[in-house]
Design a protein around this motif. Structure first.
Motif, PDB file in Angstrom:
ATOM      1  N   ARG A 124      -4.195   0.013  -1.900  1.00  0.00           N
ATOM      2  CA  ARG A 124      -3.654  -1.040  -1.325  1.00  0.00           C
ATOM      3  C   ARG A 124      -4.015  -2.495  -2.291  1.00  0.00           C
ATOM      4  O   ARG A 124      -4.965  -2.294  -2.833  1.00  0.00           O
ATOM      5  CB  ARG A 124      -4.077  -1.280   0.272  1.00  0.00           C
ATOM      6  CG  ARG A 124      -5.407  -1.793   0.337  1.00  0.00           C
ATOM      7  CD  ARG A 124      -5.750  -2.147   1.769  1.00  0.00           C
ATOM      8  NE  ARG A 124      -7.039  -2.353   2.004  1.00  0.00           N
ATOM      9  CZ  ARG A 124      -7.734  -2.650   3.248  1.00  0.00           C
ATOM     10  NH1 ARG A 124      -6.941  -2.296   4.349  1.00  0.00           N
ATOM     11  NH2 ARG A 124      -9.090  -2.884   3.367  1.00  0.00           N
ATOM     12  N   LYS A 167       0.988  -1.085   0.102  1.00  0.00           N
ATOM     13  CA  LYS A 167       0.089  -0.005   0.045  1.00  0.00           C
ATOM     14  C   LYS A 167       0.795   1.008  -0.175  1.00  0.00           C
ATOM     15  O   LYS A 167       2.092   1.266   0.295  1.00  0.00           O
ATOM     16  CB  LYS A 167      -0.983  -0.012   1.137  1.00  0.00           C
ATOM     17  CG  LYS A 167      -0.436   0.057   2.577  1.00  0.00           C
ATOM     18  CD  LYS A 167      -1.547   0.219   3.646  1.00  0.00           C
ATOM     19  CE  LYS A 167      -0.901   0.438   4.989  1.00  0.00           C
ATOM     20  NZ  LYS A 167      -1.876   0.611   6.036  1.00  0.00           N
ATOM     21  N   THR A 202      -5.323   6.527  -0.143  1.00  0.00           N
ATOM     22  CA  THR A 202      -4.406   5.312  -0.121  1.00  0.00           C
ATOM     23  C   THR A 202      -4.841   4.303  -0.901  1.00  0.00           C
ATOM     24  O   THR A 202      -6.057   4.202  -1.330  1.00  0.00           O
ATOM     25  CB  THR A 202      -4.579   4.601   1.597  1.00  0.00           C
ATOM     26  OG1 THR A 202      -4.235   5.658   2.426  1.00  0.00           O
ATOM     27  CG2 THR A 202      -3.894   3.470   1.624  1.00  0.00           C
TER      28      THR A 202
END
Length: 566
Positions: A211, A74, A209
């Motif tokens: 991931r 991530k 983010t």
């Protein structure tokens, strides 16, 4: 606990990021990684990894282990709240055996995403773009190599890709491209020459983010397993900046006099709900006003995600009504009651409907003035829910940009209870218990430079806004509340920061101009070509007012969602 072999959420990771609030150049690369570094055990460039992921042959190589279920890789970015980004990467994975397995790619908000995966629901928390490539029961027993997305807990198949046993599914250049639109809360997916349009977000943002997650991927099951050439581009300009200080509203000389209630921007024009005569009127730039539709007792207006105009009608002992009008003129009554009085309202039903707000999923909220509380109607339901607590004298109403809070103005006479209530909104549009959020009598105006003094000489905000009526929210989450009758100093629009802790700006009339802003403001609505004009109406007899601001209104971020993917 999550059963690793039978978990139904799987996912493909992808990415986004971020224009910071302010000006960004169109098609500018804001993140890129080609992994063209020396082979080794560390990914570098601030990637966080768990399990075995190494740099090999100038790519990020996964070395899966049977039954492994974890976030594998991530990266965090500055939070993006609005605008568009385009994310592309090379998905060099090729499946060569059968079984139950899944590879996830997720784009979400680090503050909302769980640190550990314990339950299957954890795979969706805080995730906006929620993609998966997999086989077996992870993809509801579809063919191996099924690629799709999750929305509200359900997996939806798009295509089959890169299953070595079915040669026709193998893409020679497995480039995945995701065009993310944070304003409409949708994204387009492009793969192998095909485009899948307007796939809906699960979580509404912001996004900071990306991931990758694997589940049930064995070393022996894949001929190739790497990610390469990650590129993130800004694809839109964002020039929104927070309001600060003082802004002067202008009276529109070409405007007729209205006794207005609600207003809303619809189909490139402003809809004005006029109480006398009881009609909906329109304003179109630059200076065209026209009667639009005659109603019995018009009050609130709003626009739903399908582009339909919603409106309320209300008169004691005659008619309470919630209805909508399609773009082609078809009118539909959603709720209706006759011969009711606000003093003897039933605890269920339409209540005393006033102003309106609409969730992107179609949930309709309305205030109840002078009684009835805040109520809402979920999509496809005929059952009205009354929010708790049941607050009387509610007027202006609006949603935060992420649609996780509903704000409602209370016009209650008590000075210490004048302010904004805030209700939490879940992913279905349902309201949690509300709390008193902003108390007007707790704020001073002395920090607003060049603000003319209030007529009563007070430095309290109560000297300007008094009792509250209209409410609006801008794209950055700032909350606009309008002053009403019952005070000595005239009227203004006060603007609060999204956390409700600071009075950021004031909108007033020009100094020395008589009635430079209505002393009894009823409605606020953003509109205009770029969404940065705030329109202001008065509940007495007033012309239309407006003010130019450095930020667009939140209402412009609600656009039609493709019905096939809702």
């Amino acid at each position: 606990m999550l059963n690793f072999r039978s978990s139904i959420y799987a996912f493909v990771v992808l990415l986004a990021v971020i224009c910071s609030i302010g000006h960004t150049a169109e098609n500018k690369i804001i993140f890129t990684d080609d992994f063209n570094r020396k082979d080794g055990e560390s990914l570098g460039k601030k990637w966080l990894s768990k399990g075995t992921i190494i740099l090999k042959d100038k790519a990020a190589l996964f070395k899966p282990e049977e039954g492994e279920f974890r976030p594998r890789m991530k990266h965090a970015f500055p939070a993006q709240t609005a605008g568009k980004v385009t994310v592309s990467f090379r998905m060099d994975w090729l499946r060569k055996s059968e079984g139950t397995w899944s590879f996830y790619m997720q784009l979400g908000n680090s503050k909302k995403m769980p640190k550990y995966l314990v339950y299957k629901e954890d795979l969706a928390k805080g995730i906006a773009v929620n993609l998966m490539w997999g086989g077996g029961d992870h993809v509801q027993n579809e063919n191996p190599g099924t690629f799709g997305y999750f929305n509200e807990g359900a997996f939806k198949k798009l295509f089959v890709a890169n299953d070595l046993k079915v040669k026709s599914t193998v893409a020679k250049k497995s480039i995945v491209t995701i065009e993310v639109d944070l304003d409409s809360k949708t994204y387009n997916l492009k793969f192998n020459g095909e485009t899948y349009s307007k796939l809906p977000f699960d979580y509404k943002g912001p996004i900071d983010t990306i991931r990758f997650i694997t589940n049930g991927c064995s070393t022996s099951g894949f001929e190739r397993s790497s990610i390469d050439e990650v590129i993130v581009r800004s694809s839109a300009k964002s020039t929104d900046s927070p309001v600060s200080g003082i802004y002067y509203a202008e009276k529109m000389a070409s405007s007729p006099h209205f006794k207005a209630s609600g207003i809303a921007w619809w189909k490139n024009r402003l809809i004005i709900s006029n109480r006398l005569p009881p009609k909906l009127h329109t304003f179109s730039s630059p200076d065209k006003f026209a009667a639009f539709k005659e109603l019995t007792h018009p009050v609130g207006v709003a626009v739903d995600p399908q582009g339909r105009l919603l409106f309320t009608e209300k008169k004691d002992n005659v008619l309470y009504r919630l209805a909508r009008l399609s773009s082609d003129g078809v009118e539909e009554t959603l709720l209706k009651a006759t011969n009711l009085n606000h003093k003897k309202l039933p605890s269920t039903g339409i209540g005393s409907p006033h102003f309106l707000a609409v969730h992107p999923n179609g949930t309709i909220y309305w205030s109840g003035f002078p009684n009835g509380g805040t109520r809402y109607l979920l999509p496809g339901s005929n059952e009205v829910t009354v929010a708790k607590p049941k607050i009387v004298h509610t007027y202006g109403i609006g949603l935060s940009p992420n649609h996780d809070w509903l704000y409602v103005n209370s016009k209650i006479p008590n000075k210490d209870r004048r302010g904004i209530w805030r209700f939490p909104v879940d992913s279905k549009g349902r309201l949690g218990e509300g709390k008193f959020f902003i108390a007007i009598d707790q704020f001073k105006t002395t920090h607003i430079k060049d603000l003319p003094p209030a007529k009563d000489g007070s430095d309290s905000l109560l000297g300007w806004v008094g009792r509250l009526q209209g409410l609006a929210v801008d794209r950055l989450g700032y909350i606009y509340v309008a002053g009403a009758e019952g005070h000595k100093s005239g009227a203004a629009v006060a603007v609060f920061t999204p956390d409700g802790k600071k009075l950021a700006a004031m909108i007033v009339g020009q100094p020395g101009v008589n009635l430079g802003i209505p002393t009894n403001i009823s409605g606020l609505a953003f509109g205009g070509k770029d969404g940065r004009t705030l329109f202001i109406t008065g509940a007495g007899t007033y012309r239309l007012y407006r003010v130019r601001l450095p930020v667009a209104g939140e209402v412009l971020s609600r656009r039609k969602v493709n019905k096939d993917h809702r």
